[in-house]
Scaffold this motif. Sequence first.
Motif, PDB file in Angstrom:
ATOM      1  N   ALA A  26      72.168  -1.127  85.141  1.00 42.61           N
ATOM      2  CA  ALA A  26      71.957  -2.331  84.337  1.00 42.61           C
ATOM      3  C   ALA A  26      73.284  -2.939  83.913  1.00 42.61           C
ATOM      4  O   ALA A  26      73.437  -4.176  83.881  1.00 42.61           O
ATOM      5  CB  ALA A  26      71.113  -1.987  83.108  1.00 42.61           C
ATOM      6  N   LEU A  27      74.259  -2.108  83.603  1.00 39.36           N
ATOM      7  CA  LEU A  27      75.572  -2.599  83.205  1.00 39.36           C
ATOM      8  C   LEU A  27      76.239  -3.333  84.365  1.00 39.36           C
ATOM      9  O   LEU A  27      76.802  -4.426  84.200  1.00 39.36           O
ATOM     10  CB  LEU A  27      76.424  -1.413  82.743  1.00 39.36           C
ATOM     11  CG  LEU A  27      77.698  -1.681  81.965  1.00 39.36           C
ATOM     12  CD1 LEU A  27      77.442  -2.520  80.730  1.00 39.36           C
ATOM     13  CD2 LEU A  27      78.355  -0.348  81.569  1.00 39.36           C
ATOM     14  N   THR A  30      74.549  -6.673  84.963  1.00 34.74           N
ATOM     15  CA  THR A  30      74.924  -7.656  83.938  1.00 34.74           C
ATOM     16  C   THR A  30      76.283  -8.266  84.247  1.00 34.74           C
ATOM     17  O   THR A  30      76.452  -9.491  84.226  1.00 34.74           O
ATOM     18  CB  THR A  30      74.952  -6.985  82.556  1.00 34.74           C
ATOM     19  OG1 THR A  30      73.644  -6.489  82.243  1.00 34.74           O
ATOM     20  CG2 THR A  30      75.382  -7.968  81.479  1.00 34.74           C
ATOM     21  N   ALA A  33      76.634 -10.656  87.410  1.00 34.62           N
ATOM     22  CA  ALA A  33      76.147 -12.039  87.354  1.00 34.62           C
ATOM     23  C   ALA A  33      77.275 -13.034  87.085  1.00 34.62           C
ATOM     24  O   ALA A  33      77.072 -14.250  87.178  1.00 34.62           O
ATOM     25  CB  ALA A  33      75.071 -12.167  86.278  1.00 34.62           C
ATOM     26  N   GLU A  39      84.212 -11.265  86.864  1.00 30.06           N
ATOM     27  CA  GLU A  39      83.609  -9.964  87.150  1.00 30.06           C
ATOM     28  C   GLU A  39      84.685  -8.920  87.423  1.00 30.06           C
ATOM     29  O   GLU A  39      84.598  -7.774  86.945  1.00 30.06           O
ATOM     30  CB  GLU A  39      82.682 -10.067  88.362  1.00 30.06           C
ATOM     31  CG  GLU A  39      82.047  -8.732  88.751  1.00 30.06           C
ATOM     32  CD  GLU A  39      81.349  -8.776  90.097  1.00 30.06           C
ATOM     33  OE1 GLU A  39      80.743  -7.757  90.485  1.00 30.06           O
ATOM     34  OE2 GLU A  39      81.430  -9.829  90.780  1.00 30.06           O
ATOM     35  N   ALA A  85      68.717  -2.202  77.520  1.00 30.66           N
ATOM     36  CA  ALA A  85      69.457  -3.410  77.129  1.00 30.66           C
ATOM     37  C   ALA A  85      70.283  -3.179  75.874  1.00 30.66           C
ATOM     38  O   ALA A  85      71.412  -3.681  75.752  1.00 30.66           O
ATOM     39  CB  ALA A  85      68.484  -4.571  76.918  1.00 30.66           C
ATOM     40  N   VAL A  88      73.328  -1.161  76.901  1.00 25.59           N
ATOM     41  CA  VAL A  88      74.288  -2.031  77.586  1.00 25.59           C
ATOM     42  C   VAL A  88      75.059  -2.867  76.566  1.00 25.59           C
ATOM     43  O   VAL A  88      76.283  -3.017  76.647  1.00 25.59           O
ATOM     44  CB  VAL A  88      73.563  -2.939  78.597  1.00 25.59           C
ATOM     45  CG1 VAL A  88      74.486  -4.059  79.090  1.00 25.59           C
ATOM     46  CG2 VAL A  88      73.061  -2.114  79.784  1.00 25.59           C
ATOM     47  N   ALA A  89      74.338  -3.394  75.577  1.00 25.01           N
ATOM     48  CA  ALA A  89      74.977  -4.262  74.577  1.00 25.01           C
ATOM     49  C   ALA A  89      76.063  -3.526  73.801  1.00 25.01           C
ATOM     50  O   ALA A  89      77.169  -4.050  73.627  1.00 25.01           O
ATOM     51  CB  ALA A  89      73.919  -4.821  73.623  1.00 25.01           C
ATOM     52  N   LEU A 135      78.310 -11.319  77.106  1.00 24.48           N
ATOM     53  CA  LEU A 135      77.378 -10.541  77.925  1.00 24.48           C
ATOM     54  C   LEU A 135      76.545  -9.594  77.069  1.00 24.48           C
ATOM     55  O   LEU A 135      75.354  -9.390  77.327  1.00 24.48           O
ATOM     56  CB  LEU A 135      78.147  -9.740  78.974  1.00 24.48           C
ATOM     57  CG  LEU A 135      78.738 -10.516  80.149  1.00 24.48           C
ATOM     58  CD1 LEU A 135      79.565  -9.571  81.020  1.00 24.48           C
ATOM     59  CD2 LEU A 135      77.642 -11.175  80.986  1.00 24.48           C
ATOM     60  N   ALA A 139      72.579  -9.640  76.970  1.00 24.86           N
ATOM     61  CA  ALA A 139      71.799  -8.459  77.356  1.00 24.86           C
ATOM     62  C   ALA A 139      70.749  -8.129  76.316  1.00 24.86           C
ATOM     63  O   ALA A 139      69.590  -7.812  76.638  1.00 24.86           O
ATOM     64  CB  ALA A 139      72.729  -7.271  77.574  1.00 24.86           C
ATOM     65  N   GLU A 142      67.777 -10.417  76.364  1.00 26.66           N
ATOM     66  CA  GLU A 142      66.886 -10.211  77.499  1.00 26.66           C
ATOM     67  C   GLU A 142      66.113  -8.901  77.418  1.00 26.66           C
ATOM     68  O   GLU A 142      65.359  -8.577  78.335  1.00 26.66           O
ATOM     69  CB  GLU A 142      67.703 -10.228  78.805  1.00 26.66           C
ATOM     70  CG  GLU A 142      68.374 -11.557  79.108  1.00 26.66           C
ATOM     71  CD  GLU A 142      67.362 -12.667  79.345  1.00 26.66           C
ATOM     72  OE1 GLU A 142      66.297 -12.386  79.922  1.00 26.66           O
ATOM     73  OE2 GLU A 142      67.638 -13.806  78.923  1.00 26.66           O
TER      74      GLU A 142
END
Length: 347
Positions: A26-27, A30, A33, A39, A85, A88-89, A135, A139, A142
């Motif tokens: 997931a990281l 994220t 994108a 990136e 999520a 990730v945050a 980001l 995250a 979402e």
Amino acid sequence: MTTSTQTATFEAAESLARCRDLVQPALRATVGALDRDLEMRCGFALGWWDSDGRADGHGTGKGLRPALALLGAQAVGAPPDTVVAGAVAVELVHVFSLAHDDIMDGDERRRHRPSLWKAYGVGTAVLTGDALLALALGALAEAPGERHGEAARLLARMLLDLVGGQAADVAFEDRPWTGPRAVTLAEYRHMAVRKTGALLGCSAAIGAALAGAPAGVVAGLEEAGRHLGLAFQAVDDVLGIWGDPSVTGKPAFGDLRRGKKTVPVLTALADPRGGDRLAELLSGERTGPEVRQAAALVAEAGGRAAAERMARHHLDAAVGGLRGLGLAEPAAAELIAVARSLADRRQ
């Protein structure tokens, strides 16, 4: 290291690895994108590759903060994959804070390689940190389910504390070593509970908040995480002076060279036997011989022992808080094992 300590360390490492495996896809998605240049810079900050985009073998860190988020959710009965999520945050916020902290502190190395600003320049590093923060917010927005409000409040409160704590830490550098304007241990603890404790507190609570846990449990997890942050900071203070550069990836006696006001130093400055001499050394150029002598004075005055006691005290408070919440097993035991592993870390 005793057999029981070795077992606990091994169990914590297994938990951290399992959580990393769950969060990493997931990281990466994220960050993936973003446009290619951004990136690349974010991936460098996260430790995925070097400044040319090649895997460099230095790794991405232990993944402590996302692990706390996942284990906190699991400990209130939620499947960890439903709160990725949040994990990730908090990891993105952590890396954002490191990118900006390294600029403010002038740190040229992180994890055995150039820091973000040293690799790309100050302006680019600031913007990369901003992107990581954006980001993180995206995250969390979402995340599945309908519990975004409390999680967002946790994240916002943490960010304000983190910024306030960092501002206080920077301001400490301009204050004298002795006299009525000298930094006190109480001021230092207040700074640390915001700068370091807030992020670990949010990490421990955000998964539970996303899972809809009762407010009292979420608050208890956050409080335990803040204690864990103070323990983490105390260990960091020890490593900042006496850590092995081959393990930490930072220069020996780094905190003394920069004139950082930490628990070991503040404790030693209050010692009547060597405090004046230590202040004299730290007020000078702080070159090799001076910092080695200063480190010896700090240890002799009990500064290292004081930081280690502080770490143990707040670790015990964190563990006691977790045990009092009635959390589900085996996640509660994993959460405590991960917390205890901080006291034995070497980097």
